[in-house]
Design a protein around this motif. Sequence first.
Motif, PDB file in Angstrom:
ATOM      1  N   GLU A  20       9.017  -4.814  71.484  1.00  0.00           N
ATOM      2  CA  GLU A  20       9.059  -5.271  69.716  1.00  0.00           C
ATOM      3  C   GLU A  20       9.455  -6.421  69.527  1.00  0.00           C
ATOM      4  O   GLU A  20       8.441  -7.109  68.675  1.00  0.00           O
ATOM      5  CB  GLU A  20       9.590  -4.215  68.709  1.00  0.00           C
ATOM      6  CG  GLU A  20       8.749  -3.985  67.957  1.00  0.00           C
ATOM      7  CD  GLU A  20       9.602  -2.874  67.232  1.00  0.00           C
ATOM      8  OE1 GLU A  20      10.629  -2.739  66.255  1.00  0.00           O
ATOM      9  OE2 GLU A  20       8.463  -1.702  67.289  1.00  0.00           O
ATOM     10  N   GLN A  23       7.273  -9.658  70.720  1.00  0.00           N
ATOM     11  CA  GLN A  23       6.344  -9.659  70.618  1.00  0.00           C
ATOM     12  C   GLN A  23       6.229 -10.299  69.037  1.00  0.00           C
ATOM     13  O   GLN A  23       5.013 -10.852  68.772  1.00  0.00           O
ATOM     14  CB  GLN A  23       5.334  -8.183  70.533  1.00  0.00           C
ATOM     15  CG  GLN A  23       5.095  -7.613  71.621  1.00  0.00           C
ATOM     16  CD  GLN A  23       4.930  -5.924  71.740  1.00  0.00           C
ATOM     17  OE1 GLN A  23       5.396  -5.840  70.651  1.00  0.00           O
ATOM     18  NE2 GLN A  23       3.615  -5.479  72.390  1.00  0.00           N
ATOM     19  N   SER A  24       7.047  -9.988  68.225  1.00  0.00           N
ATOM     20  CA  SER A  24       6.900 -10.936  67.070  1.00  0.00           C
ATOM     21  C   SER A  24       7.026 -12.056  66.719  1.00  0.00           C
ATOM     22  O   SER A  24       6.570 -13.138  66.392  1.00  0.00           O
ATOM     23  CB  SER A  24       8.085  -9.962  65.836  1.00  0.00           C
ATOM     24  OG  SER A  24       8.920  -9.873  66.364  1.00  0.00           O
ATOM     25  N   LYS A  31       0.117 -14.111  71.148  1.00  0.00           N
ATOM     26  CA  LYS A  31       0.790 -12.690  71.194  1.00  0.00           C
ATOM     27  C   LYS A  31      -0.345 -11.864  72.118  1.00  0.00           C
ATOM     28  O   LYS A  31       0.535 -10.835  72.360  1.00  0.00           O
ATOM     29  CB  LYS A  31       0.357 -12.399  69.574  1.00  0.00           C
ATOM     30  CG  LYS A  31       1.443 -12.975  68.962  1.00  0.00           C
ATOM     31  CD  LYS A  31       1.465 -12.702  67.547  1.00  0.00           C
ATOM     32  CE  LYS A  31       2.536 -13.105  66.626  1.00  0.00           C
ATOM     33  NZ  LYS A  31       3.976 -12.531  66.979  1.00  0.00           N
ATOM     34  N   ASP A  32      -2.412 -11.958  72.075  1.00  0.00           N
ATOM     35  CA  ASP A  32      -2.811 -11.527  73.014  1.00  0.00           C
ATOM     36  C   ASP A  32      -2.434 -11.533  74.659  1.00  0.00           C
ATOM     37  O   ASP A  32      -3.710 -11.367  75.722  1.00  0.00           O
ATOM     38  CB  ASP A  32      -3.924 -11.296  72.675  1.00  0.00           C
ATOM     39  CG  ASP A  32      -4.385 -10.759  71.163  1.00  0.00           C
ATOM     40  OD1 ASP A  32      -3.445  -9.832  70.829  1.00  0.00           O
ATOM     41  OD2 ASP A  32      -4.628 -12.060  70.311  1.00  0.00           O
ATOM     42  N   GLU A  36       2.017  -4.746  76.894  1.00  0.00           N
ATOM     43  CA  GLU A  36       3.267  -4.542  76.473  1.00  0.00           C
ATOM     44  C   GLU A  36       4.126  -4.063  78.237  1.00  0.00           C
ATOM     45  O   GLU A  36       5.486  -4.294  78.445  1.00  0.00           O
ATOM     46  CB  GLU A  36       3.319  -2.416  75.860  1.00  0.00           C
ATOM     47  CG  GLU A  36       4.273  -3.047  75.345  1.00  0.00           C
ATOM     48  CD  GLU A  36       3.985  -1.237  74.906  1.00  0.00           C
ATOM     49  OE1 GLU A  36       4.746  -0.691  74.836  1.00  0.00           O
ATOM     50  OE2 GLU A  36       3.266  -2.183  72.661  1.00  0.00           O
ATOM     51  N   LEU A  39       5.093  -7.294  79.653  1.00  0.00           N
ATOM     52  CA  LEU A  39       6.466  -7.830  78.298  1.00  0.00           C
ATOM     53  C   LEU A  39       7.901  -7.035  79.382  1.00  0.00           C
ATOM     54  O   LEU A  39       9.029  -7.245  79.322  1.00  0.00           O
ATOM     55  CB  LEU A  39       6.345  -7.337  77.288  1.00  0.00           C
ATOM     56  CG  LEU A  39       5.277  -8.606  76.773  1.00  0.00           C
ATOM     57  CD1 LEU A  39       5.419  -8.540  74.907  1.00  0.00           C
ATOM     58  CD2 LEU A  39       5.750 -10.408  76.942  1.00  0.00           C
TER      59      LEU A  39
END
Length: 106
Positions: A20, A23-24, A31-32, A36, A39
Amino acid sequence: MATFEEDLILDAEDDRLTVEYIQSYLPQDLKDKFTEEELYYFIDVIGEYYVDLLEKHSGEEDIDIDVEEVAEFVARQAKKDKIGDFSPEDLRWVVDGELEYGESLV
């Protein structure tokens, strides 16, 4: 003392929070670029790198982490594991984000 199951739950929660945070942390154009799942894979590989680094430098008080070297390692491992062909330059943001998350906990 936590049980093995409790440790697994805590590790899973820490991984979720790390993903999380990363991602921020990523710039908008990245970002894209990473899923997930990717990551989660990257933080596992980064963890493996750190374990190897600690083993090589056991007993030393200060260990320098070369972010570019870590990113290159992750890129090589992802290609080897057939996860994808990622540029170390893009993965550097992931490594930086993972380190920043760790620092935020201290």
